[in-house]
Write an enzyme that holds these catalytic residues in place. Sequence first.
Site, PDB file in Angstrom:
ATOM      1  N   HIS A 586       3.405  -1.761  11.151  1.00 51.45           N
ATOM      2  CA  HIS A 586       4.681  -0.789  10.129  1.00 51.45           C
ATOM      3  C   HIS A 586       4.670   0.619  11.036  1.00 51.45           C
ATOM      4  O   HIS A 586       3.826   0.888  11.839  1.00 51.45           O
ATOM      5  CB  HIS A 586       3.994  -0.578   8.856  1.00 51.45           C
ATOM      6  CG  HIS A 586       2.741   0.112   8.896  1.00 51.45           C
ATOM      7  ND1 HIS A 586       1.585  -0.400   9.104  1.00 51.45           N
ATOM      8  CD2 HIS A 586       2.447   1.546   8.457  1.00 51.45           C
ATOM      9  CE1 HIS A 586       0.399   0.282   8.953  1.00 51.45           C
ATOM     10  NE2 HIS A 586       1.044   1.511   8.747  1.00 51.45           N
ATOM     11  N   ASP A 588       4.799   4.737   9.744  1.00 47.51           N
ATOM     12  CA  ASP A 588       4.414   5.742   8.594  1.00 47.51           C
ATOM     13  C   ASP A 588       5.601   6.540   8.323  1.00 47.51           C
ATOM     14  O   ASP A 588       6.512   6.796   9.230  1.00 47.51           O
ATOM     15  CB  ASP A 588       3.124   6.389   9.169  1.00 47.51           C
ATOM     16  CG  ASP A 588       2.026   5.686   9.231  1.00 47.51           C
ATOM     17  OD1 ASP A 588       2.116   4.800   8.507  1.00 47.51           O
ATOM     18  OD2 ASP A 588       1.019   6.236  10.000  1.00 47.51           O
ATOM     19  N   HIS A 638       2.357   0.614  14.555  1.00 46.95           N
ATOM     20  CA  HIS A 638       0.825   0.209  14.410  1.00 46.95           C
ATOM     21  C   HIS A 638       0.514  -0.712  13.349  1.00 46.95           C
ATOM     22  O   HIS A 638       1.165  -1.050  12.185  1.00 46.95           O
ATOM     23  CB  HIS A 638       0.053   1.564  14.388  1.00 46.95           C
ATOM     24  CG  HIS A 638       0.123   2.266  13.364  1.00 46.95           C
ATOM     25  ND1 HIS A 638       1.262   2.995  12.998  1.00 46.95           N
ATOM     26  CD2 HIS A 638      -0.478   2.462  12.079  1.00 46.95           C
ATOM     27  CE1 HIS A 638       1.324   3.720  11.916  1.00 46.95           C
ATOM     28  NE2 HIS A 638       0.103   3.349  11.412  1.00 46.95           N
ATOM     29  N   ARG A 648     -14.507  -1.204   4.468  1.00 46.06           N
ATOM     30  CA  ARG A 648     -14.081   0.003   5.112  1.00 46.06           C
ATOM     31  C   ARG A 648     -13.103   0.855   4.282  1.00 46.06           C
ATOM     32  O   ARG A 648     -12.444   0.299   3.807  1.00 46.06           O
ATOM     33  CB  ARG A 648     -13.173  -0.587   6.295  1.00 46.06           C
ATOM     34  CG  ARG A 648     -12.829   0.276   7.395  1.00 46.06           C
ATOM     35  CD  ARG A 648     -11.810  -0.207   8.412  1.00 46.06           C
ATOM     36  NE  ARG A 648     -11.383   0.915   9.351  1.00 46.06           N
ATOM     37  CZ  ARG A 648     -10.217   0.924   9.814  1.00 46.06           C
ATOM     38  NH1 ARG A 648      -9.363  -0.264   9.574  1.00 46.06           N
ATOM     39  NH2 ARG A 648      -9.815   2.005  10.430  1.00 46.06           N
TER      40      ARG A 648
END
Length: 657
Positions: A586, A588, A638, A648
Amino acid sequence: RRFMRSARHFNYTIKVLGRGEPWKGGDYMTTPGGGQKVRLLKAGLQEIKEEDKVVLFIDSYDVVFASGPKELLKKFQQTRHKVVFSAETLIWPDRHLEDKHPHFREGKRFLGSGGFIGYVRNLKEMVADWTGEDNDSDQLFFTKIYINPEKRKSINITLDNRCRMFQNLHGSLDEVVLKFEDGQVRARNVLYDTLPVVVHGNGPTKLQINYLSNYIPTVWTFETGCSVCLEDLRLACDLRRRSDNEYPLVVIGIFIQQPTPFVSVFFESLLKLEYPKNRLKLFIYNQVREIHFITYDMCRQDKDCEYFFSMDIEVVLKNKDTLKILIEQNEPIIAPMITREGRLWTNFWGALSADGYYARSEDYVDIVQGRRVGVWNVPYLAKVYLVKASLLHEELSDNDLFSSGTLDLDMAFCHNARNKGVFMYVTNMHTFGRMLSTENYQMSHLHNDLWQIFENPKDWEERYIHENYTKIMRDKLIETPCPDVYWFPLFSDIGCDHIVQEMENFGQWSGGRNTDTRIQGGYENVPTIDIHMTQINYEKEWQKLLLDYIAPITETMYPGYYTKAQFDLAFVVRYKPDEQPFLRPHHDASTFTINIALNQKVLDYQGGGCRFIRYNCSVEAPRKGWALMHPGRLTHYHEGLRTTAGTRYIAVSFVDP
């Protein structure tokens, strides 16, 4: 000690009358008294056989010399009288005698008995008729001699009406200023443009003589700084050479009177004090008015206690040698000067107002800002100070030390110490630490200290920002793992842990669906399981973080771009193998993105990372507390790599959408 120091400086020959005798002269601060002085003077003069000798008679504990005997004798002889008394603006103790005093064309009319000079022959004649009691008024006795024309003429008495020799402060405070000249400090009477030799803090002017005596005659000058700060030190360097068991025993009283940030940091700094722990006793009290009295009693009742060290919880001590420094200074009560970051607020007052509250002394700002460095006699201390245990057994043995009408605890303690004639000092010879702001501390979160970036920015930074952040530029710590991707340390481990724990405590993780009522339009194209900063009311604090710690890096690494650190979306993402293990490719919705790793690979999770597809470049081992900064649109398509075990956490900000 103060008086004798000034006398030695000018080589005066001093004889102390009545040394060792109990004082029976009454409390003439409020009622007439002092007759014991006349009796002692009369007896002392009988021992002097040289009738033409000149004798100066003065009080001592509230007096300092500003110049030497040569100047004093010259000014005395210039009067062409045999006895010269100090003069006062106010008449005491009998106002009905006002009309009987001679008038002067200029100057003060009324006699002050705290200082006079004369020939032995004339002084003997003056006191010859004394038959009073020790608690009778010495000033009234001398006044009646002075206003008697025959006796005044016979003894040849006059007043130092323009303060050329004697400066009485009572009723004359507006007339007196400090005059710094050639490595020496004088008191200058601006009304008469004179430089008096003897300065007397008579009556209710003890605080003013204390202030002037921080300078007069050479205690502190612009040329030498503090000339007496290293005198009379206790043990000095020897203290540091002692075995642990030989150090003085110190009782530390810690007072928690309101919700306070960074309490754990307070105790960590206390633990770091360079002082044998077996010579410290620690008492902690929380929100109880009688606590000070109880703690002082613990020192009083312990025969080995030599010092009581009082600390409020909002004190941030940064100097590990604070306790040693204060003990070495060997004063009855002494405080390390601490300040509030970015303000002139400190833990001492340089002066008091007429009603006993704060007033700013002329030197206050210079002391706070370090332009004048020394050990200063002050009327009020608070928050952190060291008290000699001997005081608690003697001058300060009363049980109501912390009671005085409507005054708060610190004000009451200082009021009672002043009334007992106990000097209080503050030292700014070292940097000791600072004071936390507690005014707007909220208790509605798990880790309330996270919200202190505005109120206590320095403490917030030390707690939550990575220890290497300030070295980023100097030591070139910014790494470039992928093109136009910058990697640098930002959060401390504690900062990361607190953010994660705060989010888990809040617990309202999104479901990772496209429909999202939290954002404008209600639709998220690439959803994650997350909590927004707005949900925990942290958006203002987060923008402050971006402005203070991210913007400087951005403007360095992307020259010509200046960010206002605006964001629509800032959030913490949680990746778990059985929940949301990865994030599809995607762009940002940002000019640039900040991605901060909040926990540690291997220790907390397996897998994970970020891959920039255009460059086929991955950051697969993000370091805890480090931030990735990269462009959001067009070039840096990314994806979030799969987390295979554990959990995480990352904090993401879409900056300048």
